[in-house]
Design a protein around this motif. Structure first.
Motif, mmCIF file in Angstrom:
data_model
loop_
_atom_site.group_PDB
_atom_site.id
_atom_site.type_symbol
_atom_site.label_atom_id
_atom_site.label_comp_id
_atom_site.label_asym_id
_atom_site.label_seq_id
_atom_site.Cartn_x
_atom_site.Cartn_y
_atom_site.Cartn_z
ATOM 1 N N SER A 1 0.802 -1.216 0.000
ATOM 2 C CA SER A 1 0.000 0.000 0.000
ATOM 3 C C SER A 1 0.833 1.263 0.000
ATOM 4 O O SER A 1 0.305 2.349 -0.221
ATOM 5 C CB SER A 1 -0.889 0.047 1.250
ATOM 6 O OG SER A 1 -1.642 -1.122 1.379
ATOM 7 N N CYS A 2 2.116 1.138 0.291
ATOM 8 C CA CYS A 2 2.911 2.342 0.542
ATOM 9 C C CYS A 2 3.347 3.020 -0.763
ATOM 10 O O CYS A 2 4.032 2.412 -1.580
ATOM 11 C CB CYS A 2 4.149 1.985 1.356
ATOM 12 S SG CYS A 2 5.156 3.432 1.715
ATOM 13 N N PRO A 3 2.980 4.297 -0.951
ATOM 14 C CA PRO A 3 3.340 4.973 -2.200
ATOM 15 C C PRO A 3 4.838 5.255 -2.297
ATOM 16 O O PRO A 3 5.345 5.523 -3.383
ATOM 17 C CB PRO A 3 2.545 6.285 -2.132
ATOM 18 C CG PRO A 3 2.314 6.523 -0.673
ATOM 19 C CD PRO A 3 2.184 5.151 -0.057
ATOM 20 N N ASN A 4 5.544 5.200 -1.184
ATOM 21 C CA ASN A 4 6.964 5.548 -1.199
ATOM 22 C C ASN A 4 7.883 4.337 -0.992
ATOM 23 O O ASN A 4 9.090 4.506 -0.778
ATOM 24 C CB ASN A 4 7.245 6.598 -0.129
ATOM 25 C CG ASN A 4 6.360 7.820 -0.302
ATOM 26 O OD1 ASN A 4 6.182 8.296 -1.422
ATOM 27 N ND2 ASN A 4 5.773 8.299 0.776
ATOM 28 N N MET B 1 12.425 3.406 -0.307
ATOM 29 C CA MET B 1 12.872 2.949 1.018
ATOM 30 C C MET B 1 13.960 1.878 0.887
ATOM 31 O O MET B 1 13.996 1.153 -0.107
ATOM 32 C CB MET B 1 11.683 2.380 1.791
ATOM 33 C CG MET B 1 10.614 3.419 2.096
ATOM 34 S SD MET B 1 9.125 2.683 2.776
ATOM 35 C CE MET B 1 8.229 4.156 3.313
ATOM 36 N N CYS C 1 8.523 8.206 4.826
ATOM 37 C CA CYS C 1 7.090 8.102 5.097
ATOM 38 C C CYS C 1 6.464 9.483 5.004
ATOM 39 O O CYS C 1 6.893 10.409 5.679
ATOM 40 C CB CYS C 1 6.843 7.505 6.486
ATOM 41 S SG CYS C 1 5.117 7.622 6.984
ATOM 42 N N SER C 2 5.455 9.626 4.156
ATOM 43 C CA SER C 2 4.789 10.921 3.987
ATOM 44 C C SER C 2 3.482 10.982 4.776
ATOM 45 O O SER C 2 2.643 11.838 4.530
ATOM 46 C CB SER C 2 4.529 11.192 2.505
ATOM 47 O OG SER C 2 3.827 10.105 1.930
ATOM 48 N N ALA C 3 3.321 10.063 5.718
ATOM 49 C CA ALA C 3 2.140 10.054 6.591
ATOM 50 C C ALA C 3 0.831 10.042 5.797
ATOM 51 O O ALA C 3 -0.072 10.821 6.053
ATOM 52 C CB ALA C 3 2.166 11.233 7.563
ATOM 53 N N TYR D 1 -1.131 7.398 5.685
ATOM 54 C CA TYR D 1 -2.047 6.583 6.500
ATOM 55 C C TYR D 1 -2.694 5.420 5.751
ATOM 56 O O TYR D 1 -3.627 4.814 6.251
ATOM 57 C CB TYR D 1 -3.143 7.438 7.147
ATOM 58 C CG TYR D 1 -2.631 8.321 8.262
ATOM 59 C CD1 TYR D 1 -2.557 7.859 9.569
ATOM 60 C CD2 TYR D 1 -2.208 9.619 8.004
ATOM 61 C CE1 TYR D 1 -2.082 8.664 10.592
ATOM 62 C CE2 TYR D 1 -1.725 10.438 9.018
ATOM 63 C CZ TYR D 1 -1.672 9.951 10.309
ATOM 64 O OH TYR D 1 -1.201 10.755 11.307
ATOM 65 N N CYS E 1 -1.295 2.505 5.007
ATOM 66 C CA CYS E 1 -0.952 1.261 5.705
ATOM 67 C C CYS E 1 -1.782 1.121 6.984
ATOM 68 O O CYS E 1 -2.279 0.044 7.289
ATOM 69 C CB CYS E 1 0.543 1.214 6.020
ATOM 70 S SG CYS E 1 1.157 2.656 6.913
ATOM 71 N N THR F 1 1.548 4.375 10.864
ATOM 72 C CA THR F 1 2.026 5.733 10.579
ATOM 73 C C THR F 1 2.590 6.349 11.854
ATOM 74 O O THR F 1 3.607 7.047 11.838
ATOM 75 C CB THR F 1 0.873 6.594 10.033
ATOM 76 O OG1 THR F 1 0.184 5.855 9.021
ATOM 77 C CG2 THR F 1 1.397 7.890 9.446
ATOM 78 N N MET G 1 6.005 4.990 12.355
ATOM 79 C CA MET G 1 6.989 5.648 11.488
ATOM 80 C C MET G 1 7.388 7.010 12.075
ATOM 81 O O MET G 1 8.559 7.394 12.061
ATOM 82 C CB MET G 1 6.409 5.847 10.082
ATOM 83 C CG MET G 1 6.261 4.557 9.286
ATOM 84 S SD MET G 1 7.867 3.864 8.822
ATOM 85 C CE MET G 1 7.372 2.518 7.745
HETATM 86 S S1 SF4 Z 1 1.831 6.142 6.133
HETATM 87 FE FE1 SF4 Z 1 3.988 6.142 5.562
HETATM 88 S S2 SF4 Z 1 4.614 4.008 5.641
HETATM 89 FE FE2 SF4 Z 1 2.384 4.031 5.652
HETATM 90 S S3 SF4 Z 1 1.815 3.754 3.510
HETATM 91 FE FE3 SF4 Z 1 1.886 5.970 3.904
HETATM 92 S S4 SF4 Z 1 3.974 6.629 3.366
HETATM 93 FE FE4 SF4 Z 1 3.972 4.369 3.544
#
Ligand code: SF4
Ligand code: SF4
Lengths: 318, 197
Positions: free
Chosen positions: B47-50, B54, B82-84, B86, B88, B99, B102
């Motif tokens: 699910s993580c866009p970034n 990583m 992590c761009s928060a 949410y 995940c 989040t 993180m």
């Molecule tokens: S909250 Fe952070 S770790 Fe979780 S999916 Fe988004 S960017 Fe990725």
């Protein structure tokens, strides 16, 4: 109906057009906004990474002020990050008395306390739940016909607390845009992250995120946002992002209440469209065409006088 | 040493420069508590866009944490990416507050991690200092202090085009001092409260 209003830092600086258009639209919908006197920064997305308690105490202070100044009123925060921060204090302290006590101790110096029953509301929530498409539609004087709009919800309006919409397939903004007469773009980036504060700390990653969103907006005349951070990333960094992804092309990015204001007959200057950093010719031309057409229609059918003033307060003056 | 992998929790490496033994309190314990129920399904990573930026995927991050690889975790750049968003947190079948984990890792790495990690915390600290000083964020002052603290002469150039655009639109102004000091009491109280949980 009226709300305690928390504009937040961005709306007084880089997002003035969001503040101004929100106030105008609320006025047109006969909804009162009472700005919380003495509000301070809610911590945005950065405080969590420095201090867990501070991240709760900062928004708690604003809620304490609201409870004192406007007891019993829902708190409206148009910025999605501000919305989430305030909502988070309420959610996290609701079932954790020890935490609630600590947070209250942090704000006790000004004789403030959390009201555990306060409701923190997002702009989209108020618009679809309290107002509803029907009333919004009634306030429309110049339907945005022919305008293709890509609704962009971002993250924090929907996650982690799905209060008013389905976070996986959000529809609230779709419904508002339809009430304005716009054609809503069906795309898969509506709730994808714009990179947020990575734009400051790891720009390449954030630019890739922005480029992905812009390229998916494709044929839309504009992207509609409800958060100044999303807006900033999508418009101010657009030129840099377009260099990352060749498939992407320039697209206008505007705040949802700006579009609402235009549909309600306000001029581009009223909703401060000149403050936006990415207004394309394509959008301007479409709006001009719309304007011309709407004028003819309202002149013919006297639409204007019949449909203006959905609230009694302004109807007397018309 | 063959049995190492069977007893991962006894292998907590000493923290940088602090020479802590395996029995000392590990600063990452509070985050471990948040992810203890992880079943390694990988929904968070998917699910993580970034995730592509990583070094450890979110799922690997939780595993390393639970295996006690404190150094590896603190050195990782995963949580800084992590761009928060949410996603995940919303989707984790175990309902874990990922989040939040993180964000806690950013805080702990800035405190206990290697120098490079502390440097990454600078933006967040600059932000807090700005809020403390002015009560409301003053964007121009924030970026100025961030650039100064990073001591990277090229960094401001990446932001110059945007700064110019904002300036042209009348969106940047000199800091507004009207709310200066308003948050002094709150900051003092938070510091005291965090000193004795
Ligand atoms: S909250 Fe952070 S770790 Fe979780 S999916 Fe988004 S960017 Fe990725
Ligand atoms: S989604 Fe939850 S349970 Fe699955 S790997 Fe991630 S943290 Fe573990």
């Amino acid at each position: 109906m009226s709300y305690a209003y928390y504009p937040g830092c961005s709306l007084t600086e880089s997002a003035q057009e969001y503040d101004v258009s929100t106030r105008l639209v609320f006025d047109r919908l006969c909804l009162g906004l009472n700005e919380i006197d003495g509000w301070t920064c809610c911590g945005a997305g950065a405080v969590d990474a420095v201090s867990g308690l501070l991240a709760l105490a900062l928004p708690a202070r604003n809620l304490g002020l609201a409870a004192k100044q406007f007891p019993g009123k829902d708190v409206l925060a148009p910025c999605s990050a501000c919305y989430l921060n305030h909502l988070k204090v309420v959610e996290q302290t609701r079932h954790d008395r020890k935490l609630a006590h600590r947070v209250n101790q942090a704000i006790a110096g000004e004789d403030l306390a959390l009201d555990p029953g306060v409701r923190v509301r997002h702009l989209l929530d108020v618009l679809v739940t309290d107002v509803g498409e029907e009333r919004i539609g009634q306030a429309v004087l110049m339907p945005l016909e022919g305008l293709v709009v890509a609704p962009y919800y971002g993250c924090q309006a929907l996650r982690p607390y799905p209060v008013f919409d389905d976070p996986e397939r959000p529809q609230s903004m779709h419904r508002i845009l339809q009430a304005l007469g716009a054609t809503v773009l069906d795309w898969d980036k509506a709730a994808t992250c714009c990179g947020a504060s990575l734009m400051a700390t790891d720009q390449d990653t954030a630019l890739r995120a922005v480029a992905g969103i812009l390229s998916a907006a494709g044929e839309a005349h504009c992207v509609a946002t409800v958060c100044p951070l999303c807006q900033m990333n999508l418009e101010a960094y657009q030129r840099q992002a377009l260099r990352v992804n060749e498939a992407a092309r320039a697209v206008a990015v505007v705040y949802l209440p700006q579009l609402m204001g235009l549909a309600m007959g306000m001029g581009p200057e009223d909703v401060l469209l000149s403050k936006n950093l990415a207004v394309t010719d394509r959008l301007s031309e479409a709006l001009d065409r719309n304007h011309a057409q709407a004028n003819i229609v309202s002149f013919r059918s006297d639409n204007h006088n019949r449909r203006v003033s959905p609230c009694s307060r302004t109807s007397s003056s018309r | 040493m063959r049995t190492e992998s069977n007893h991962p929790t006894t292998l907590v490496p000493p923290l940088h420069g602090e020479g802590r033994g395996p029995h000392a309190v590990d600063p990452l314990d509070e985050v471990r508590d948040l992810v203890r129920a992880c079943m390694q399904c990988g929904t968070c990573t998917a699910s993580c866009p970034n995730a592509a930026s990583m070094d450890l995927t979110p799922r690997q991050m939780w595993r390393s944490l639970l295996f006690g690889f404190t150094d590896e975790v603190l050195r990782s750049k995963t949580f800084w990416m992590c761009s928060a968003c949410y996603t995940c947190t919303l989707r984790c079948p175990r309902g874990l507050q990922l989040t939040r984990a993180m964000a806690a890792l950013k805080r702990l790495a800035a405190q206990h991690g290697p120098g490079a990690a502390r440097r990454k915390g600078i933006f967040y600290q600059a932000f807090i200092d700005n809020v403390h000083k002015y009560g409301r964020v003053q964007e121009m002052d924030l970026m100025f202090h961030y650039f100064m603290a990073m001591r990277d002469p090229l960094l401001p150039l990446r932001f110059t085009p945007v700064g110019m655009k904002l300036l042209a639109k009348g969106k940047l102004h000199a800091p507004d001092g009207r709310h200066k000091g308003v948050l002094d009491d709150l900051f003092t109280r938070v510091r005291e409260l965090e000193g004795n949980p």
